[in-house]
Design a protein around this motif. Structure first.
Motif, PDB file in Angstrom:
ATOM      1  N   THR A  22       0.890  10.466   0.290  1.00 23.83           N
ATOM      2  CA  THR A  22       0.084  11.378   1.094  1.00 23.83           C
ATOM      3  C   THR A  22       0.738  11.523   2.460  1.00 23.83           C
ATOM      4  O   THR A  22       1.408  10.615   2.939  1.00 23.83           O
ATOM      5  N   ALA A  24      -0.359  11.380   5.652  1.00 29.04           N
ATOM      6  CA  ALA A  24      -1.548  10.927   6.363  1.00 29.04           C
ATOM      7  C   ALA A  24      -1.195  10.551   7.797  1.00 29.04           C
ATOM      8  O   ALA A  24      -0.055  10.188   8.078  1.00 29.04           O
ATOM      9  N   GLN A  32      -4.323   5.139   3.392  1.00 23.13           N
ATOM     10  CA  GLN A  32      -3.952   6.238   2.494  1.00 23.13           C
ATOM     11  C   GLN A  32      -4.866   6.275   1.277  1.00 23.13           C
ATOM     12  O   GLN A  32      -5.211   7.343   0.799  1.00 23.13           O
TER      13      GLN A  32
END
Length: 76
Positions: A22, A24, A32
C-alpha cells in the motif's frame, strides 16, 4: 478452477506473480494492515504492484452506477 456453468467458469490462468504494497503515509506493517481495509471501505486505495510483468503505482477506485462491486485499476 471455477465450475462450468458458473460465471467465468473454466480454467483460470495465473498471468503474473508478485506482491503489492500500500502507498500509506506510514510504512509500519501494522499501520498498513489497518490502512488497506479503511481505504477499500472508502472506495479508493493506492498500491504499488511489484510483479514479473506489471510494476508501478496504481489506484484502485470503486465506480458508481456500473454495479455494486465494480472497480477500476488506474495507473497512478
Amino acid at each position: 478452477m471455477i465450475p462450468k456453468g458458473q460465471y467465468s467458469g473454466g480454467i483460470v490462468v495465473v498471468w503474473d506473480q508478485g506482491w503489492y504494497d500500500t502507498i500509506a503515509p506510514n510504512d509500519a506493517r501494522a499501520d498498513q494492515e489497518k490502512f488497506l481495509p479503511e481505504e477499500l471501505g472508502k472506495g479508493s486505495v493506492k498500491i504499488k504492484i511489484n510483479g514479473r510483468k506489471v510494476n508501478g503505482e496504481f489506484a484502485l477506485v470503486k465506480t458508481k452506477g456500473i454495479g455494486p462491486n465494480a472497480w477500476l485499476l488506474i495507473t497512478h
